[in-house]
Design a protein around this motif. Structure first.
Motif, PDB file in Angstrom:
ATOM      1  N   ILE A  84       0.661  -1.301  -0.082  1.00 44.47           N
ATOM      2  CA  ILE A  84      -0.036  -0.035   0.008  1.00 44.47           C
ATOM      3  C   ILE A  84       0.846   1.313   0.140  1.00 44.47           C
ATOM      4  CG2 ILE A  84      -1.647   1.185   1.478  1.00 44.47           C
ATOM      5  CD1 ILE A  84      -2.790  -1.528   2.276  1.00 44.47           C
ATOM      6  N   LEU A 114       0.980   4.322  -2.609  1.00 41.62           N
ATOM      7  CA  LEU A 114       0.423   5.449  -2.337  1.00 41.62           C
ATOM      8  C   LEU A 114       1.091   6.693  -2.946  1.00 41.62           C
ATOM      9  CD1 LEU A 114      -0.191   5.674   1.536  1.00 41.62           C
ATOM     10  CD2 LEU A 114      -1.812   6.425  -0.393  1.00 41.62           C
ATOM     11  N   PRO A 122      -0.639   8.960  -6.089  1.00 38.13           N
ATOM     12  CA  PRO A 122      -1.609   9.492  -5.778  1.00 38.13           C
ATOM     13  C   PRO A 122      -1.317  10.477  -4.868  1.00 38.13           C
ATOM     14  CG  PRO A 122      -2.171   7.164  -5.361  1.00 38.13           C
ATOM     15  CD  PRO A 122      -0.898   7.300  -5.748  1.00 38.13           C
ATOM     16  N   LYS A 165      -8.407   8.790  -7.557  1.00 36.49           N
ATOM     17  CA  LYS A 165      -9.670   8.137  -6.877  1.00 36.49           C
ATOM     18  C   LYS A 165      -9.468   6.604  -7.183  1.00 36.49           C
ATOM     19  CE  LYS A 165     -14.608   8.038  -5.980  1.00 36.49           C
ATOM     20  NZ  LYS A 165     -14.912   8.880  -4.988  1.00 36.49           N
ATOM     21  N   ASN A 203      -6.808   4.801  -8.108  1.00 34.52           N
ATOM     22  CA  ASN A 203      -5.895   4.123  -7.437  1.00 34.52           C
ATOM     23  C   ASN A 203      -6.167   3.931  -5.843  1.00 34.52           C
ATOM     24  OD1 ASN A 203      -4.130   4.461  -9.527  1.00 34.52           O
ATOM     25  ND2 ASN A 203      -3.151   6.459  -8.902  1.00 34.52           N
ATOM     26  N   ILE A 204      -6.683   4.728  -5.257  1.00 32.90           N
ATOM     27  CA  ILE A 204      -6.904   4.538  -3.889  1.00 32.90           C
ATOM     28  C   ILE A 204      -8.121   3.502  -3.706  1.00 32.90           C
ATOM     29  CG2 ILE A 204      -7.928   5.953  -2.020  1.00 32.90           C
ATOM     30  CD1 ILE A 204      -5.100   6.753  -2.675  1.00 32.90           C
ATOM     31  N   SER A 205      -9.176   3.703  -4.734  1.00 35.27           N
ATOM     32  CA  SER A 205     -10.050   2.385  -4.370  1.00 35.27           C
ATOM     33  C   SER A 205      -9.353   1.113  -4.893  1.00 35.27           C
ATOM     34  CB  SER A 205     -11.190   2.502  -5.652  1.00 35.27           C
ATOM     35  OG  SER A 205     -11.720   3.889  -5.429  1.00 35.27           O
ATOM     36  N   GLY A 255      -9.379   1.778  -0.663  1.00 39.37           N
ATOM     37  CA  GLY A 255      -9.569   3.099   0.166  1.00 39.37           C
ATOM     38  C   GLY A 255     -10.548   3.957  -0.366  1.00 39.37           C
ATOM     39  N   ILE A 310     -11.234   8.251  -0.899  1.00 42.57           N
ATOM     40  CA  ILE A 310     -10.921   9.575  -0.688  1.00 42.57           C
ATOM     41  C   ILE A 310     -12.096  10.656  -0.748  1.00 42.57           C
ATOM     42  CG2 ILE A 310     -10.837  10.087  -3.393  1.00 42.57           C
ATOM     43  CD1 ILE A 310      -8.263  11.382  -2.825  1.00 42.57           C
ATOM     44  N   LEU A 370      -7.445  10.511   2.712  1.00 39.77           N
ATOM     45  CA  LEU A 370      -7.365   9.243   2.245  1.00 39.77           C
ATOM     46  C   LEU A 370      -7.433   8.177   3.342  1.00 39.77           C
ATOM     47  CD1 LEU A 370      -5.945  11.191   0.104  1.00 39.77           C
ATOM     48  CD2 LEU A 370      -4.273   9.217  -0.402  1.00 39.77           C
ATOM     49  N   LEU A 407      -7.264   4.340   4.377  1.00 38.87           N
ATOM     50  CA  LEU A 407      -6.696   2.872   3.678  1.00 38.87           C
ATOM     51  C   LEU A 407      -6.677   1.861   4.596  1.00 38.87           C
ATOM     52  CD1 LEU A 407      -3.874   5.052   2.192  1.00 38.87           C
ATOM     53  CD2 LEU A 407      -5.218   3.622   1.084  1.00 38.87           C
TER      54      LEU A 407
END
Lengths: 768, 124
Positions: free
Chosen positions: A482, A486, A489, A598, A600-602, A606, A608, A622, A624
């Motif tokens: 992770i 990270l 992003p 978004k 990437n985080i999903s 995770g 945002i 964010l 996570l």
């Protein structure tokens, strides 16, 4: 040395570690701009550059070696007090670090880009012209110090310089002697160091050559004390340390008397460049009670270094009656002292010239290595657990043997009880093993923060913005995977903040704000999640403008827009195709919008979220999960199908009857302790036949501050699962993050709670 | 047969590089450590035939280690090589003055170290 990819990856791994250290130390130096420079810090940076040079040389990485050599040379002059650290020097050190990172990326791909080579040359050239020369002293202060020449002979040039600095400042110097047992002297020394460091500077740690006893070892610490004798005595109270002051003659009349010493003896044949130290050591042997010392050779060398702008005026020489051999200028048969490092022999060259996609370092801050550094205690813990598992296995084996001998029929109650006990033990130990392994995957998120901090500085400088970058919570740990994912992003959000958020100094002053903007990066662990906040105190996001753009691009309808809250409007910036930038800027204009961030985080399971207030600033949050590897899941049944819901997003489970569910504006909702909870039926979402059942369950899920209920028919319990990604067309199914094997050879789908919440709550986010 | 060589070098990769070069000579066992402190602890526990040390190290510097070895009757006859890098001539010269037998400047070829090792251990 073996020339395969293994050697190269080892080089990259160690070089990465060195660059991380360099980065951290340079940042500290940068933060303390204008303050007095901490000599230990500069020395640490010097050491890192030095190690990198040696390492790169071994692997035939010429450009890295050359640049590291340039840095080392500059830092050497800084730490030896031949130069004063100014802003230009610091900026170019920071830039050199950037180039080193890029070179390392090149190296890891076996490439040589000409752009970087040019930067190396420019930097190295610049280094040699850098720095304001330090004011030369009149007399070598070391000559005034009553110090055993034998002790002085083992000082490195740097230690000698630190000693000189302390004398020059009038710091009182002490010899701190302590005896330790050979088995744990490092602990004893560490204890002593921790007492001494707050009250002064430890200049040198000398192991005493005289064996005190078979199992003991004595150390002499040369210490520059900032406090008085009694205070120092108090500081080391309770340790075995003995203090002896080092006497100092008053300045000015040092070198006149008692300078006579025997002529310098012949240096050993193996020594190509005979210099004073050899003489010093021998002088000491023949005249142990010499009341004063000859000049240190290092001061002579200060003036003899070749071709550098740092040719500071050497300190005035003492009267010529002292015979000192001329300083060595050239060293026969070894590499030239200064200048370009020679090309290493071909057998040392790492593979070069292979192809591969060229990566601009600016586009990614991801690590080059796949390695995780693990605290040895964690591994010890794992080994212990494995040992206990072996014990359980032995017990089970014994039981199997016993059962075999007694025949198949009579299995006593006691036997069954024992089996149950062993199984429970096994389960506990496996749990411990699993959580231990997960822990070993954890790395501090600060690894990314440090890299970002450097980048922020550079971007701000290029954009003419003045900012203070603050980061906190770097110690919070997340799964290595992770943390790696990270960096991109986070970099994108920070670029946005610097580009669109933070105003120019003039605009800020005009608006009555402090000239320097603050950009901050914070991490905080909250239960099973880590929340990372990126905030700035810039101009904020104009929600009216957001609304306008969203309408223009038909991302929402007028009717939807009319109903949306401020926060809902702000969150529109994450929709694909949304961008408020009126002109494509040099910084963020990469054709990548926040929707990619978004996504990437999903992908990391995770969420945002954005907060902003016009004129006051913007903050992105964010949220996570701590790890992706193994998660605990709630297994549920819907219309005869089984699904797994990641437990870290489950808040509670409600048993509901059909009458509890209301419909508001064509949506099903549930009242939960006075709050309205939107409800999603998986059956409807996935197009399954719905069966009327008298009583169903609602799994309340939440991520960040969003809440939603998922109606399910049955609950089967909790289980640890490893999510496997779905291939092919199934990948595109919204609401499913992957599949998992439940152990009894049943494969079930794992729900993607973040995606479900988006579907359920809607892109316009009615639940706010 | 069976020679023991102590290698003191804080860079892991360099350490392994040196160890590999030394162990290329049959019959040699390399004992490696990243710190001068650890070296002080290893010295009384083994009988080393050769010591190879870096100068620039975090806890005690290589010169202090050389001084310790060369002043101690138990170890002073053990030949000692120093590994240095360019630009550190003063430290190198001090090391030689304290009694180091040879020095090598990084980057060096494994063969040159191997040759020195053979010479000092009187191996063919």
């Amino acid at each position: 040395m073996n020339q395969g990819g293994k050697a190269l990856s080892e080089f990259v791994a160690e070089a990465t570690e060195i660059l991380d250290t360099l980065n951290k130390d340079l940042l500290t130096l940068d933060e303390r701009r204008g303050q007095e420079v901490d000599p230990e810090l500069v020395n640490g940076i010097f050491r890192a550059a030095h190690s990198l040079k040696g390492l790169a040389g071994l692997f035939g990485q010429d450009r890295i070696a050359r640049l590291a050599h340039g840095m080392e040379d500059l830092l050497d002059r800084l730490r030896l007090g031949k130069l004063v650290l100014d802003d230009t020097a610091l900026d170019s050190l920071v830039e050199a670090l950037d180039v080193l990172q890029a070179l390392l990326v090149d190296a890891s791909r076996g490439e040589t880009s000409t752009a970087q080579s040019a930067r190396v040359e420019a930097l190295v050239e610049g280094f040699s012209r850098l720095g304001a020369p330090a004011a030369p002293g009149e007399e070598d202060p070391l000559d005034r110090l009553e110090l055993d020449p034998q002790v002085r002979a083992v000082f490195t040039e740097y230690e000698e310089h630190r000693l000189r600095e302390n004398v020059r400042r009038g710091v009182s110097l002490w010899r701190v002697r302590a005896d330790f047992d050979l088995s744990d002297f490092d602990k004893g020394l560490a204890e002593l160091n921790s007492r001494l460091k707050p009250v002064g500077e430890i200049i040198s740690t000398l192991p005493s050559a005289q064996p005190s006893s078979a199992s003991g070892i004595a150390f002499d610490l040369i210490f520059g004390s900032k406090v008085t004798g009694p205070e120092l005595a108090k500081a080391v109270e309770g340790t075995l340390a003995q203090l002896a002051p080092l006497a100092l003659r008053p300045p000015g009349r040092g070198s006149a008397p008692a300078k006579a010493r025997p002529p310098a003896p012949v240096a050993p044949a193996a020594l190509p460049a005979p210099e004073a130290p050899a003489a010093l050591a021998r002088t000491a042997a023949s005249a142990p009670a010499a009341p004063s010392e000859p000049r240190a050779p290092s001061t002579r060398r200060a003036g003899s270094r070749k071709g550098k702008a740092s040719r500071a005026a050497p300190p005035p020489e003492p009267e010529p009656e002292v015979e000192v051999p001329p300083p060595a200028r050239a060293v026969p048969s070894v590499r030239a002292a200064q200048g370009v490092p020679e090309t290493p022999p071909p057998e040392l060259m790492a593979e070069a010239g292979s192809t591969g996609p060229r990566v601009d370092f600016d586009t990614s801050l991801r690590s080059l290595t796949q390695t995780v550094r693990v605290d040895i205690r964690r591994l010890d813990g794992l080994m212990n657990t494995v040992g206990e598992l072996l014990l359980i296995k032995a017990n089970l084996q014994r039981m199997v043997e016993g059962a075999r001998q007694e025949g198949t029929l009579v299995l006593s109650k006691a036997w069954v009880q024992e089996l149950g006990r062993e199984t429970r033990q096994l389960e506990r130990k496996l749990d411990a093993l699993q959580s231990g392994l997960l822990e070993a995957r954890m790395v501090p998120v600060g690894q990314v923060f440090d890299k970002l901090a450097r980048l922020v500085r550079r971007i701000a400088r290029e954009a003419g913005k003045e900012i203070d970058f603050i980061s906190s919570g770097g110690e919070v740990e997340l799964d290595k995977l992770i943390v790696e994912e990270l960096s991109d992003p986070l970099m994108h959000i920070i670029r946005n903040a610097l580009d669109h958020g933070v105003e120019s100094p003039q605009v800020r002053v005009a608006a009555g704000k402090p000239r320097r903007a603050i950009v901050s990066l914070r991490a905080e662990q909250k239960g099973n999640h880590v929340v990372i906040e990126v905030s700035d105190d810039g101009s904020g996001i104009d929600e009216h403008r957001v609304r306008e753009v969203a309408l223009q691009k038909a991302l929402i309808t007028e009717a939807q827009a009319a109903e949306m809250s401020r926060r809902e409007l702000l969150n529109l910036i994450f929709l694909p195709g949304f961008s408020t930038a009126r002109s494509v800027s040099e910084l963020s204009g990469r054709g990548v919008g926040l929707d990619v961030v978004k996504n990437n985080i999903s992908n990391l399971s995770g969420l945002i979220d954005v907060w902003s207030e016009r004129g006051r600033g913007t903050a992105f949050h964010l949220t996570l999960p701590l790890t992706l590897a193994i998660i605990r899941a709630l297994v549920v049944g819907v219309s005869g199908r089984t699904y797994a819901v990641p437990l870290n997003s489950v808040l509670e489970i409600l048993a509901v009857q059909p009458k509890d569910i209301r419909t508001v504006e064509r949506r099903e909702v549930l009242d939960l302790r006075g709050q309205t909870l939107p409800l999603t039926r998986l059956a409807r979402m996935f197009g399954l036949p719905e069966r009327p059942i008298p009583r169903s369950f609602v799994v309340v899920v939440g991520l960040a501050q969003e809440r939603m209920g998922i109606a399910v028919d049955e609950l089967f319990g909790q289980q640890d699962i490893v999510t496997k990604p779905l291939g092919g067309r199934l990948q595109a199914v919204r609401g499913i993050s992957g599949a998992t094997d439940l152990g009894n050879r049943r494969t079930v789908l794992v729900l993607d709670v973040a995606a479900l919440m988006e579907e359920g709550i809607g892109p316009e986010r009615r639940w706010a | 047969m069976g020679f023991k060589v102590l290698i003191v070098e804080d860079s892991r990769t360099s350490r392994e590089f040196i160890a590999a070069a030394v162990e290329a000579v049959p019959g040699i066992e390399a004992v490696t450590t990243s710190s001068g402190f650890e070296a002080l602890r290893l010295l009384p526990r083994h009988r080393f035939d050769l010591i190879i040390t870096d100068i620039n190290m975090p806890d005690i510097n290589g010169l202090e280690l050389i001084n310790f070895v060369k002043k101690n009757p138990n170890y002073r006859d053990t030949p000692l090589f120093i590994i240095t890098t360019e630009g550190r001539e003063q430290d190198r010269d001090r090391g030689m003055a304290l009694g180091a037998a040879e020095y090598l400047v990084k980057p060096f070829q494994p063969a040159s170290l191997e040759g020195l090792v053979r010479r000092y251990l009187k191996l063919a």
